[in-house]
Design an enzyme around this catalytic site. Sequence first.
Site, PDB file in Angstrom:
ATOM      1  N   ASP A  73     -23.802 -93.000 -64.548  1.00 24.99           N
ATOM      2  CA  ASP A  73     -24.725 -93.091 -65.499  1.00 24.99           C
ATOM      3  C   ASP A  73     -24.108 -92.536 -66.938  1.00 24.99           C
ATOM      4  O   ASP A  73     -23.245 -91.661 -66.693  1.00 24.99           O
ATOM      5  CB  ASP A  73     -26.188 -92.404 -65.077  1.00 24.99           C
ATOM      6  CG  ASP A  73     -25.957 -90.852 -64.804  1.00 24.99           C
ATOM      7  OD1 ASP A  73     -24.910 -90.594 -64.248  1.00 24.99           O
ATOM      8  OD2 ASP A  73     -26.755 -90.147 -65.129  1.00 24.99           O
ATOM      9  N   ASP A 104     -16.914 -89.848 -70.703  1.00 25.29           N
ATOM     10  CA  ASP A 104     -17.758 -89.120 -69.691  1.00 25.29           C
ATOM     11  C   ASP A 104     -18.737 -90.272 -68.988  1.00 25.29           C
ATOM     12  O   ASP A 104     -19.765 -90.422 -69.231  1.00 25.29           O
ATOM     13  CB  ASP A 104     -18.832 -88.148 -70.648  1.00 25.29           C
ATOM     14  CG  ASP A 104     -19.717 -87.414 -69.720  1.00 25.29           C
ATOM     15  OD1 ASP A 104     -19.414 -87.277 -68.376  1.00 25.29           O
ATOM     16  OD2 ASP A 104     -20.833 -87.126 -70.094  1.00 25.29           O
ATOM     17  N   GLU A 140     -26.427 -88.510 -62.628  1.00 25.16           N
ATOM     18  CA  GLU A 140     -25.845 -87.087 -62.792  1.00 25.16           C
ATOM     19  C   GLU A 140     -26.225 -86.408 -64.218  1.00 25.16           C
ATOM     20  O   GLU A 140     -26.619 -85.514 -64.309  1.00 25.16           O
ATOM     21  CB  GLU A 140     -24.486 -87.241 -62.995  1.00 25.16           C
ATOM     22  CG  GLU A 140     -23.653 -85.817 -63.092  1.00 25.16           C
ATOM     23  CD  GLU A 140     -23.309 -85.315 -64.371  1.00 25.16           C
ATOM     24  OE1 GLU A 140     -22.815 -84.157 -64.321  1.00 25.16           O
ATOM     25  OE2 GLU A 140     -23.461 -86.055 -65.313  1.00 25.16           O
ATOM     26  N   GLU A 141     -26.482 -87.459 -65.158  1.00 27.23           N
ATOM     27  CA  GLU A 141     -26.820 -86.860 -66.517  1.00 27.23           C
ATOM     28  C   GLU A 141     -28.220 -86.111 -66.652  1.00 27.23           C
ATOM     29  O   GLU A 141     -28.585 -85.516 -67.560  1.00 27.23           O
ATOM     30  CB  GLU A 141     -26.732 -87.787 -67.603  1.00 27.23           C
ATOM     31  CG  GLU A 141     -25.355 -88.458 -67.591  1.00 27.23           C
ATOM     32  CD  GLU A 141     -24.468 -87.502 -68.632  1.00 27.23           C
ATOM     33  OE1 GLU A 141     -24.835 -86.374 -68.530  1.00 27.23           O
ATOM     34  OE2 GLU A 141     -23.216 -87.872 -68.804  1.00 27.23           O
ATOM     35  N   GLU A 168     -14.518 -85.316 -64.216  1.00 25.14           N
ATOM     36  CA  GLU A 168     -15.147 -85.054 -65.546  1.00 25.14           C
ATOM     37  C   GLU A 168     -14.239 -84.931 -66.657  1.00 25.14           C
ATOM     38  O   GLU A 168     -13.184 -84.610 -66.288  1.00 25.14           O
ATOM     39  CB  GLU A 168     -16.225 -83.791 -65.648  1.00 25.14           C
ATOM     40  CG  GLU A 168     -17.484 -84.057 -64.576  1.00 25.14           C
ATOM     41  CD  GLU A 168     -18.634 -84.815 -65.497  1.00 25.14           C
ATOM     42  OE1 GLU A 168     -18.540 -85.114 -66.631  1.00 25.14           O
ATOM     43  OE2 GLU A 168     -19.699 -85.041 -64.782  1.00 25.14           O
ATOM     44  N   HIS A 361     -21.232 -87.474 -75.134  1.00 22.12           N
ATOM     45  CA  HIS A 361     -22.887 -87.374 -75.550  1.00 22.12           C
ATOM     46  C   HIS A 361     -22.995 -88.123 -77.168  1.00 22.12           C
ATOM     47  O   HIS A 361     -23.869 -87.828 -77.714  1.00 22.12           O
ATOM     48  CB  HIS A 361     -23.478 -86.324 -75.211  1.00 22.12           C
ATOM     49  CG  HIS A 361     -23.447 -86.196 -73.576  1.00 22.12           C
ATOM     50  ND1 HIS A 361     -24.348 -85.082 -73.426  1.00 22.12           N
ATOM     51  CD2 HIS A 361     -22.908 -86.555 -72.801  1.00 22.12           C
ATOM     52  CE1 HIS A 361     -24.217 -85.038 -72.133  1.00 22.12           C
ATOM     53  NE2 HIS A 361     -23.048 -85.922 -71.486  1.00 22.12           N
TER      54      HIS A 361
END
Length: 390
Positions: A73, A104, A140-141, A168, A361
């Site tokens: 995700d 990411d 996960e996010e 990561e 992000h």
Amino acid sequence: MAQSAQELLAELVRFDTTSRHSNLELIEWVRAYLRQMGVEATLTFNDEGSKANLFARIGAPELPLVVLSGHSDVVPVDGQVWSSDPFALTDKGDGRLYGRGSADMKGFIACVLSLAPWFVELAARGGLSQGIGIALSYDEEVGCLGVGRMIDRLAADGVKVSGCIVGEPTSMQPVIAHKGIAHFLCKVRGRAAHSSLTPQGVNAIEFAARLITHIRKLADAEASFGHRQALYDVPFTTLQTGTIHGGTACNIVPKDCEFMFECRWLPGDGPERFVSSVRDYAATLLLEMRQVAPEAEIEIERVVYSPAFESSENSEVRRTVARLCGCEGGKGVAYTTEAGLFSEAGIACVVLGPGNIEQAHRPDEYIDIEQLEQCAAWLRRLGDELTQKP
């Protein structure tokens, strides 16, 4: 059939796997890709069946596995200004590849998938002393919500895992520790009244504000006097309030208010002592609220929890990663990964992957092509390491 990491990354980025959406299209694509080389994958689903984890193994069933783990995700692009389509990998000729999730952490997944045919070839020759596990998770996010089901399935199936590398973005430098994170939802219910008659109401926003101020004081005390670990860029436990909602109009005493606060703690600590303090103060405020409104309530609910992570110096996966990276030790970070949940289940971990967390992000998220190349080369060294018989 072999594809480069860049080609595979383009395929992965085109799937909009923002956490609010299903990830099944991406998962089925990866499943079909692995099936082409004779590798079958198992899926574990969320309650609604709209999302799935994927787990595949390369190598003989009796071999313990080194798991290469990534989340499928990504975070939303809402409100961000991008100079290119976030769900189309874009090469602008500056040595970077732009797209949501490129750093990411679809970059790591692409590198793993690009080496999968080679791992299969090694296994077919009987050259692997340990198998390779490929693990993709969902959600996960939004709090590492999905991977636990996959970990439970591995345990139920008796899968032996010697270590896990969570990919990561770390600029290919080992991360050996990170903080834990918990989110708490606080709901404050007072009593509505016309704003000209404020003594007849209980202002939920104002009592929520007092709780938020209490949380701020806890955070300030921790920053000034709390335990510190020099390994971290933010070397103490932190708390903060992230969202707040309440009220309907300025001339109405608000009946309801809710806010979310978080705690990020160092290994060896936990959120319990802070939340207990908030609950105790809430109980004091509630006595005051109920003098006017007996129906008043304050509820505090934990909605996200992911444990802190700290690797053992003696773990084989940590020694292997350090040897292949040509480094000693590693660093600690303030962000959280699924390594905490793997570690809590008794699986030794290191966090290591291509790309820089500073790009995650953000609008125009990117990964350096050089980082993909470094990761692919590192995975080849890992494969070579696993072909050396003990």
